[in-house]
Design an enzyme around this catalytic site. Structure first.
Site, short mmCIF file in Angstrom:
data_model
loop_
_atom_site.label_atom_id
_atom_site.label_comp_id
_atom_site.label_asym_id
_atom_site.label_seq_id
_atom_site.Cartn_x
_atom_site.Cartn_y
_atom_site.Cartn_z
N ARG A 184 30.39 52.03 44.50
CA ARG A 184 31.27 50.95 44.96
C ARG A 184 31.29 50.85 46.48
O ARG A 184 31.38 49.77 47.04
CB ARG A 184 32.68 51.14 44.39
N LYS A 186 44.72 47.32 48.97
CA LYS A 186 44.88 45.87 48.85
C LYS A 186 45.80 45.50 47.69
O LYS A 186 46.63 44.61 47.82
CB LYS A 186 43.52 45.17 48.60
N ARG A 233 34.10 38.95 47.06
CA ARG A 233 33.30 40.14 47.33
C ARG A 233 31.86 39.83 47.72
O ARG A 233 31.09 40.73 48.00
CB ARG A 233 33.31 41.05 46.12
N ARG A 282 40.35 55.53 35.88
CA ARG A 282 39.38 54.44 35.74
C ARG A 282 37.98 55.02 35.76
O ARG A 282 37.68 55.89 36.57
CB ARG A 282 39.54 53.45 36.92
N ARG A 285 43.18 59.25 42.03
CA ARG A 285 43.98 58.12 41.53
C ARG A 285 43.97 58.05 40.01
O ARG A 285 42.93 58.21 39.38
CB ARG A 285 43.40 56.82 42.10
P1 AMP Z 1 38.91 46.22 41.66
O1 AMP Z 1 40.02 46.47 40.70
O2 AMP Z 1 39.21 45.09 42.60
O3 AMP Z 1 38.47 47.47 42.37
O4 AMP Z 1 37.66 45.71 40.78
C1 AMP Z 1 37.09 46.55 39.80
C2 AMP Z 1 35.71 46.07 39.42
O5 AMP Z 1 35.78 44.74 38.90
C3 AMP Z 1 34.72 45.96 40.58
O6 AMP Z 1 34.12 47.20 40.91
C4 AMP Z 1 33.73 44.95 40.01
O7 AMP Z 1 32.89 45.53 39.03
C5 AMP Z 1 34.64 43.98 39.30
N1 AMP Z 1 35.12 42.91 40.21
C6 AMP Z 1 36.40 42.63 40.55
N2 AMP Z 1 36.45 41.59 41.40
C7 AMP Z 1 35.17 41.18 41.59
C8 AMP Z 1 34.56 40.17 42.38
N3 AMP Z 1 35.26 39.33 43.15
N4 AMP Z 1 33.20 40.06 42.33
C9 AMP Z 1 32.45 40.86 41.55
N5 AMP Z 1 32.97 41.86 40.80
C10 AMP Z 1 34.31 42.03 40.82
#
Ligand code: AMP
Length: 214
Positions: free
Chosen positions: A169, A13, A88, A158, A127
């Site tokens: 996740r 994404k 989410r 990460r 990654r």
């Molecule tokens: P991402 O980079 O999109 O994979 O987000 C990394 C982490 O940030 C996720 O695993 C959540 O802990 C937090 N996070 C990001 N976006 C959201 C969201 N919309 N709702 C809740 N947690 C989020």
């Protein structure tokens, strides 16, 4: 155009969202990027979010809504935005709809990136991510330098790309995020499924075709 990108972690994404944002001349809003920057800078937002992020859990809806509202009200989002990983949970989908309605806007399309779990685990565990521009890399090691985002950064693994957090996740996606798909279907959204397996260019072509901008 306001476009929501949905799909499990590692589905592409972020990368496709960046390409789409450049193509449409609108910003990409990624709550994950905003939160990681806050953690890196040790801000109150970062301190609040860090533990949940490291575990692979979601941060509270109220925190996300604050980030979402601020980003959507910014002048650069006047013509629309690509919302990457911003929705989410179903309360977040409700909140986004309300926020856009207050601005006289709506979600114009939802792109659902579909990919099987085996491929996701393979991608995420290989990654590394630039700690400055947040770009993901595959086949490059932690500690290497990245200068692609105009600033020099260091590639890091990460914390939430460690095997245990990856599993968490995936579970969070199944339990809390996949109901968002039904939410959009029930609310009559223009939801398009994109096969996310293939090269970056192949997936981009499918995405553009789905949006009629190829
Ligand atoms: P991402 O980079 O999109 O994979 O987000 C990394 C982490 O940030 C996720 O695993 C959540 O802990 C937090 N996070 C990001 N976006 C959201 C969201 N919309 N709702 C809740 N947690 C989020």
């Amino acid at each position: 155009m306001n476009i929501v990108l949905l799909g499990p972690p590692g589905a592409g994404k972020g990368t496709q969202g960046e390409r789409l944002a450049a193509r449409l001349g609108v910003p990409k809003i990624a709550t994950g990027d905003v939160l990681r920057a806050a953690v890196k800078n040790g801000t109150p937002l970062g301190l609040e979010a860090k533990a949940a992020m490291d575990r692979g859990d979601l941060v509270p809806d109220a925190v996300i809504m604050g980030i979402m509202k601020e980003a959507l009200a910014a002048p650069d989002a006047a013509k629309g935005a690509i919302l990457d990983g911003v929705v989410r949970t179903t309360p977040q989908a409700d909140g986004l709809a309300d926020t856009l309605a207050q601005l006289g806007k709506q979600v114009d399309a939802v792109l659902l990136f579909e990919i099987d779990e085996e491929e996701l685990v393979r991608r995420l565990s290989g990654r590394t991510t630039c700690d400055a521009c947040q770009r993901p890399f595959f086949g490059r090691q932690p500690g290497e330098t990245c200068s692609e985002g105009g600033v020099t950064g260091t590639l890091v693994r990460r914390k939430d790309d460690e095997p245990e957090a990856i599993r968490k996740r995936m579970q969070v996606y199944r339990d809390q995020t996949s109901p968002v798909i039904d939410w959009y279907v029930q609310h009559g959204a223009n939801l398009v499924r994109i096969n996310a397996i293939g090269s970056l260019d192949e997936v981009e072509a499918r995405m553009n075709a789905a949006l009629g901008i190829s």
